[in-house]
Each structure stands twice: as C-alpha cells, then as structure tokens.
Design a protein around this motif. Structure first.
Motif, PDB file in Angstrom:
ATOM      1  N   MET A   1    -127.581 -35.743 100.768  1.00 46.40           N
ATOM      2  CA  MET A   1    -126.985 -35.056  99.642  1.00 46.40           C
ATOM      3  C   MET A   1    -127.897 -35.229  98.419  1.00 46.40           C
ATOM      4  O   MET A   1    -128.287 -36.344  98.088  1.00 46.40           O
ATOM      5  CB  MET A   1    -125.607 -35.643  99.364  1.00 46.40           C
ATOM      6  N   PRO A   2    -128.239 -34.149  97.745  1.00 45.89           N
ATOM      7  CA  PRO A   2    -129.134 -34.277  96.581  1.00 45.89           C
ATOM      8  C   PRO A   2    -128.493 -35.068  95.449  1.00 45.89           C
ATOM      9  O   PRO A   2    -127.289 -35.060  95.264  1.00 45.89           O
ATOM     10  CB  PRO A   2    -129.386 -32.841  96.152  1.00 45.89           C
ATOM     11  N   LEU A   3    -129.353 -35.719  94.734  1.00 47.48           N
ATOM     12  CA  LEU A   3    -128.934 -36.503  93.581  1.00 47.48           C
ATOM     13  C   LEU A   3    -128.499 -35.574  92.458  1.00 47.48           C
ATOM     14  O   LEU A   3    -129.023 -34.484  92.288  1.00 47.48           O
ATOM     15  CB  LEU A   3    -130.144 -37.318  93.107  1.00 47.48           C
ATOM     16  N   ASP A   4    -127.530 -36.027  91.677  1.00 49.40           N
ATOM     17  CA  ASP A   4    -127.164 -35.317  90.456  1.00 49.40           C
ATOM     18  C   ASP A   4    -128.391 -35.329  89.552  1.00 49.40           C
ATOM     19  O   ASP A   4    -128.956 -36.391  89.293  1.00 49.40           O
ATOM     20  CB  ASP A   4    -125.991 -36.048  89.795  1.00 49.40           C
ATOM     21  N   PRO A   5    -128.859 -34.163  89.057  1.00 46.20           N
ATOM     22  CA  PRO A   5    -130.054 -34.154  88.209  1.00 46.20           C
ATOM     23  C   PRO A   5    -129.966 -35.127  87.039  1.00 46.20           C
ATOM     24  O   PRO A   5    -130.968 -35.712  86.642  1.00 46.20           O
ATOM     25  CB  PRO A   5    -130.135 -32.713  87.716  1.00 46.20           C
ATOM     26  N   GLY A   6    -128.780 -35.331  86.517  1.00 44.22           N
ATOM     27  CA  GLY A   6    -128.601 -36.256  85.402  1.00 44.22           C
ATOM     28  C   GLY A   6    -128.793 -37.710  85.797  1.00 44.22           C
ATOM     29  O   GLY A   6    -128.865 -38.577  84.930  1.00 44.22           O
ATOM     30  N   ALA A   7    -128.893 -37.986  87.083  1.00 42.96           N
ATOM     31  CA  ALA A   7    -129.121 -39.344  87.579  1.00 42.96           C
ATOM     32  C   ALA A   7    -130.516 -39.481  88.194  1.00 42.96           C
ATOM     33  O   ALA A   7    -130.840 -40.516  88.762  1.00 42.96           O
ATOM     34  CB  ALA A   7    -128.049 -39.719  88.598  1.00 42.96           C
ATOM     35  N   SER A   8    -131.311 -38.438  88.102  1.00 37.74           N
ATOM     36  CA  SER A   8    -132.664 -38.450  88.679  1.00 37.74           C
ATOM     37  C   SER A   8    -133.680 -38.854  87.605  1.00 37.74           C
ATOM     38  O   SER A   8    -133.869 -38.130  86.622  1.00 37.74           O
ATOM     39  CB  SER A   8    -133.005 -37.057  89.209  1.00 37.74           C
ATOM     40  N   PRO A   9    -134.355 -40.003  87.778  1.00 40.04           N
ATOM     41  CA  PRO A   9    -135.321 -40.418  86.764  1.00 40.04           C
ATOM     42  C   PRO A   9    -136.443 -39.389  86.564  1.00 40.04           C
ATOM     43  O   PRO A   9    -136.870 -39.152  85.434  1.00 40.04           O
ATOM     44  CB  PRO A   9    -135.885 -41.740  87.277  1.00 40.04           C
ATOM     45  N   GLY A  10    -136.905 -38.783  87.629  1.00 36.32           N
ATOM     46  CA  GLY A  10    -137.966 -37.791  87.505  1.00 36.32           C
ATOM     47  C   GLY A  10    -137.523 -36.568  86.732  1.00 36.32           C
ATOM     48  O   GLY A  10    -138.264 -36.055  85.875  1.00 36.32           O
ATOM     49  N   PHE A  11    -136.326 -36.098  87.017  1.00 36.92           N
ATOM     50  CA  PHE A  11    -135.798 -34.927  86.312  1.00 36.92           C
ATOM     51  C   PHE A  11    -135.611 -35.228  84.826  1.00 36.92           C
ATOM     52  O   PHE A  11    -135.973 -34.431  83.959  1.00 36.92           O
ATOM     53  CB  PHE A  11    -134.471 -34.504  86.959  1.00 36.92           C
ATOM     54  N   LEU A  12    -135.060 -36.408  84.537  1.00 34.59           N
ATOM     55  CA  LEU A  12    -134.865 -36.798  83.138  1.00 34.59           C
ATOM     56  C   LEU A  12    -136.198 -36.989  82.421  1.00 34.59           C
ATOM     57  O   LEU A  12    -136.357 -36.561  81.274  1.00 34.59           O
ATOM     58  CB  LEU A  12    -134.026 -38.074  83.061  1.00 34.59           C
ATOM     59  N   LEU A  13    -137.168 -37.597  83.099  1.00 35.35           N
ATOM     60  CA  LEU A  13    -138.490 -37.774  82.507  1.00 35.35           C
ATOM     61  C   LEU A  13    -139.119 -36.423  82.194  1.00 35.35           C
ATOM     62  O   LEU A  13    -139.734 -36.244  81.144  1.00 35.35           O
ATOM     63  CB  LEU A  13    -139.392 -38.582  83.444  1.00 35.35           C
ATOM     64  N   TRP A  14    -138.941 -35.465  83.093  1.00 35.39           N
ATOM     65  CA  TRP A  14    -139.442 -34.108  82.868  1.00 35.39           C
ATOM     66  C   TRP A  14    -138.877 -33.520  81.577  1.00 35.39           C
ATOM     67  O   TRP A  14    -139.601 -33.002  80.747  1.00 35.39           O
ATOM     68  CB  TRP A  14    -139.077 -33.238  84.069  1.00 35.39           C
ATOM     69  N   HIS A  15    -137.573 -33.642  81.401  1.00 32.75           N
ATOM     70  CA  HIS A  15    -136.929 -33.088  80.204  1.00 32.75           C
ATOM     71  C   HIS A  15    -137.344 -33.836  78.926  1.00 32.75           C
ATOM     72  O   HIS A  15    -137.572 -33.204  77.889  1.00 32.75           O
ATOM     73  CB  HIS A  15    -135.401 -33.083  80.358  1.00 32.75           C
ATOM     74  N   VAL A  16    -137.423 -35.153  79.018  1.00 42.20           N
ATOM     75  CA  VAL A  16    -137.857 -35.938  77.857  1.00 42.20           C
ATOM     76  C   VAL A  16    -139.276 -35.539  77.479  1.00 42.20           C
ATOM     77  O   VAL A  16    -139.592 -35.329  76.299  1.00 42.20           O
ATOM     78  CB  VAL A  16    -137.775 -37.457  78.155  1.00 42.20           C
ATOM     79  N   THR A  17    -140.154 -35.422  78.473  1.00 43.35           N
ATOM     80  CA  THR A  17    -141.548 -35.061  78.227  1.00 43.35           C
ATOM     81  C   THR A  17    -141.653 -33.693  77.571  1.00 43.35           C
ATOM     82  O   THR A  17    -142.411 -33.518  76.608  1.00 43.35           O
ATOM     83  CB  THR A  17    -142.358 -35.100  79.541  1.00 43.35           C
ATOM     84  N   LEU A  18    -140.902 -32.730  78.069  1.00 43.56           N
ATOM     85  CA  LEU A  18    -140.941 -31.381  77.482  1.00 43.56           C
ATOM     86  C   LEU A  18    -140.488 -31.395  76.025  1.00 43.56           C
ATOM     87  O   LEU A  18    -141.113 -30.766  75.170  1.00 43.56           O
ATOM     88  CB  LEU A  18    -140.067 -30.418  78.290  1.00 43.56           C
ATOM     89  N   ARG A  19    -139.412 -32.119  75.753  1.00 43.15           N
ATOM     90  CA  ARG A  19    -138.901 -32.190  74.382  1.00 43.15           C
ATOM     91  C   ARG A  19    -139.916 -32.860  73.457  1.00 43.15           C
ATOM     92  O   ARG A  19    -140.210 -32.381  72.358  1.00 43.15           O
ATOM     93  CB  ARG A  19    -137.566 -32.946  74.363  1.00 43.15           C
ATOM     94  N   TRP A  20    -140.492 -33.970  73.925  1.00 40.04           N
ATOM     95  CA  TRP A  20    -141.487 -34.697  73.132  1.00 40.04           C
ATOM     96  C   TRP A  20    -142.721 -33.820  72.899  1.00 40.04           C
ATOM     97  O   TRP A  20    -143.221 -33.746  71.778  1.00 40.04           O
ATOM     98  CB  TRP A  20    -141.851 -35.996  73.852  1.00 40.04           C
ATOM     99  N   GLN A  21    -143.184 -33.126  73.928  1.00 38.68           N
ATOM    100  CA  GLN A  21    -144.362 -32.261  73.786  1.00 38.68           C
ATOM    101  C   GLN A  21    -144.113 -31.136  72.786  1.00 38.68           C
ATOM    102  O   GLN A  21    -145.013 -30.794  72.014  1.00 38.68           O
ATOM    103  CB  GLN A  21    -144.780 -31.676  75.137  1.00 38.68           C
ATOM    104  N   ARG A  22    -142.924 -30.564  72.793  1.00 40.44           N
ATOM    105  CA  ARG A  22    -142.609 -29.514  71.811  1.00 40.44           C
ATOM    106  C   ARG A  22    -142.720 -30.050  70.389  1.00 40.44           C
ATOM    107  O   ARG A  22    -143.245 -29.384  69.494  1.00 40.44           O
ATOM    108  CB  ARG A  22    -141.207 -28.942  72.050  1.00 40.44           C
ATOM    109  N   GLU A  23    -142.227 -31.264  70.179  1.00 40.27           N
ATOM    110  CA  GLU A  23    -142.283 -31.853  68.839  1.00 40.27           C
ATOM    111  C   GLU A  23    -143.713 -32.193  68.430  1.00 40.27           C
ATOM    112  O   GLU A  23    -144.100 -31.985  67.280  1.00 40.27           O
ATOM    113  CB  GLU A  23    -141.363 -33.072  68.770  1.00 40.27           C
TER     114      GLU A  23
END
Length: 144
Positions: A1-23
């Motif tokens: 069963m796939p992990l909840d994206p909100g519990a996936s460190p890689g998925f969260l890191l991806w989103h954090v990185t995108l937000r930081w890069q935009r700034e």
C-alpha cells in the motif's frame, strides 16, 4: 500500500525544496542572477577569499554542479564581467577562476540576500543546528 504523501520524507523534501528555491529565485532576480549562477559565483568568491583559485572541475565539485553545465554558466558569468579565467601557470590547458571586483561585490550582496531568505525560511525550525546536521548527513554520499 503506498505511503500517504504527507508521511513520505522524499515527497515532503521535494515540496520544501521547491518552496525554498522559489524564494531564493525571487531574492536573486533583482541582482540579475539565477540560482546556479549565484552558487558558482559565491563558491568562486568564497574559495578566492580562502586563498584558492579553483579550476572549473574543482569548482563544480565544491558547488555540487555538473561540470559541463558549470562551464556554460561560468561563460555567462564571464560575459557579465563577474569572473575571469586565468591560465594556470602549472598547466596551460587549465584555467583558474577568480571573481572580478564587481563579481566579489555582487557575490557578497547575493549571499546577504540568500542568508536572509534562509533565516526567514527556517525561522520555525526549533533546532537549526540539528537540521544542519541532518542535512549534512543527507548531502554526504554513502557507500556504493
């Protein structure tokens, strides 16, 4: 069963990185620098201030960029009169990189802006030292 994206460190890191890069991108835009131009300029400046005049291969390794991409970006930085390439006296095929006076000034200003973004972005992190330790661990290539 796939992990909840909100519990996936890689998925969260991806989103954090995108937000930081935009700034970061927004902070560097008024200076006419892309993020990768900033990284290569600031790394060259930092190495120069510590007595090093890196060649392209050394700089790319320190900055964590692809050597061919670094070559293209360095050409643009040279066209903007932010860096210069000097023939290496020990190996005339190699070029040593140095920031120009204008490049050094811009590097310092860009670093201040990026540090400001980092301070604001990571303000909510309760233990910044622990975060830096974790990031260092993740940034260090493992065996294999």
């Amino acid at each position: 069963m796939p992990l909840d994206p909100g519990a996936s460190p890689g998925f969260l890191l991806w989103h954090v990185t995108l937000r930081w890069q935009r700034e970061i991108t927004a902070a560097l835009a008024p200076l006419g620098l892309t993020h990768v131009q900033f990284v290569l300029l600031a790394t060259t400046w930092w190495m120069n201030t510590h007595g090093e005049a890196p060649n392209q291969l050394t700089l790319a390794g320190r900055a964590g960029t692809d050597v061919k991409m670094a070559s293209q970006v360095l050409r643009k930085l040279e066209d903007k009169d932010l860096i210069r390439r000097e023939v290496d006296r020990a190996d005339t095929r190699a070029k040593r990189l140095r920031t120009t006076a204008r490049g050094a000034e811009l590097a310092r200003e860009a670093i201040e802006r990026v540090e400001g973004v980092d301070a604001a972005f990571f303000r909510s992190v309760p233990d910044r030292g622990a975060l830096i330790g974790m990031l260092r661990t993740l940034a260090t290539p493992g065996p294999g």
